[in-house]
Design an enzyme around this catalytic site. Structure first.
Site, PDB file in Angstrom:
ATOM      1  N   HIS A  87       0.855  -1.194   0.000  1.00  0.00           N
ATOM      2  CA  HIS A  87       0.000   0.000   0.000  1.00  0.00           C
ATOM      3  C   HIS A  87       0.885   1.236   0.000  1.00  0.00           C
ATOM      4  O   HIS A  87       1.966   1.259   0.583  1.00  0.00           O
ATOM      5  CB  HIS A  87      -0.917  -0.009   1.219  1.00  0.00           C
ATOM      6  CG  HIS A  87      -2.003   1.017   1.156  1.00  0.00           C
ATOM      7  ND1 HIS A  87      -1.780   2.349   1.436  1.00  0.00           N
ATOM      8  CD2 HIS A  87      -3.319   0.910   0.827  1.00  0.00           C
ATOM      9  CE1 HIS A  87      -2.916   3.015   1.294  1.00  0.00           C
ATOM     10  NE2 HIS A  87      -3.867   2.167   0.921  1.00  0.00           N
ATOM     11  N   SER A 129     -10.462   7.211  -3.199  1.00  0.00           N
ATOM     12  CA  SER A 129     -11.697   7.987  -3.013  1.00  0.00           C
ATOM     13  C   SER A 129     -12.888   7.355  -3.727  1.00  0.00           C
ATOM     14  O   SER A 129     -13.679   8.035  -4.385  1.00  0.00           O
ATOM     15  CB  SER A 129     -11.489   9.437  -3.469  1.00  0.00           C
ATOM     16  OG  SER A 129     -10.492  10.073  -2.688  1.00  0.00           O
TER      17      SER A 129
END
Length: 248
Positions: free
Chosen positions: A93, A210
């Site tokens: 990540h 998002s």
């Protein structure tokens, strides 16, 4: 190919809060064709496993050790995660790469350890804003992908998941357009073809950055996008229900 909703809580929710969240999700989850998996803090996984037993919701970890066992204080092995019910493990990540200095070689070692331990690594790749503004996002991301797979002997399409997360769109409210996500997913699929040949078409490619109920359907309608790695929206049960319903 079934879409995957990988719900990355990051460093949020205590174990008791996680169990309460799971109870609410079980009561509200709609019929959906997507697979749901919660990437929870490791300390919450056992409680979630008990609460979600016999449900379709899967579990995953947010990180994993590259080591099988030994004197590695603070690290968590694939065997430990597997024992508490995890199926997936996120590796590489962008926050791990940035804040913990994890190189793609470390990511590759973690992905290989996950596979060896019977877990499916969700391998994250993606560019920062500076790279995007130079128009170099595809070349950068594919180089990162190849390096992050350098130690990964894939023997089947279901052994890995790739998550494209444009760093500039994580937690900022900015979202790559569906076309942006589709372009990168197409490029990743092509690169996988060069690495794994017959398995490449079956590897799931997620978009992360998002993601919300309002945009997930358009993003996942792209030919090579097979789900999403969801951050902030994963913390709220109503949002997760909306995400799942949008993919029903």
């Amino acid at each position: 190919m079934k879409n995957l909703l990988a719900l990355n809580w990051k460093m949020n929710k205590t174990p008791s809060e996680a169990v309460q969240w799971a109870k609410e999700l079980r009561a509200a989850l709609p019929q959906t064709s997507a697979e749901l998996a919660i990437m929870a803090p490791a300390i919450a996984l056992q409680g979630l496993s008990l609460e979600l037993k016999d449900s379709p919701v899967k579990l995953g970890a947010q990180d994993i050790s590259a080591h099988e066992s030994g004197a590695y204080t603070g690290e968590i092995s694939a065997a430990m995660l597997k024992d508490v019910g995890a199926m997936y493990a996120v590796v590489g990540h962008s926050e791990r790469r940035e804040y913990h200095g994890e190189s793609s070689q470390i990511v590759a070692a973690k992905a290989a350890a996950a596979i060896a331990g019977g877990l499916v690594p969700i391998i994250c790749v993606g560019e920062g804003l500076d790279v995007r503004e130079k128009g170099e996002q595809v070349a950068y991301t594919l180089d990162q992908l190849r390096d992050s797979l350098s130690q990964v002997p894939v023997l089947g399409a279901d052994q890995i998941v790739i998550a494209y997360e444009p760093v500039w769109a994580i937690g900022t409210g900015k979202t790559a357009t569906a076309a942006d996500a589709g372009e990168m997913a197409d490029a990743i699929r092509g690169a996988l073809g060069g690495l794994y040949r017959e398995y490449a078409d079956g590897v799931r490619i997620l978009y992360g950055g998002s993601v919300k109920p309002a945009n997930i359907a358009e993003i996942c309608a792209q030919t090579n996008v097979n789900g999403a790695l969801v951050g902030g929206a994963s913390l709220d049960v109503a949002s997760v229900v909306g995400l799942a319903a949008a993919l029903s």
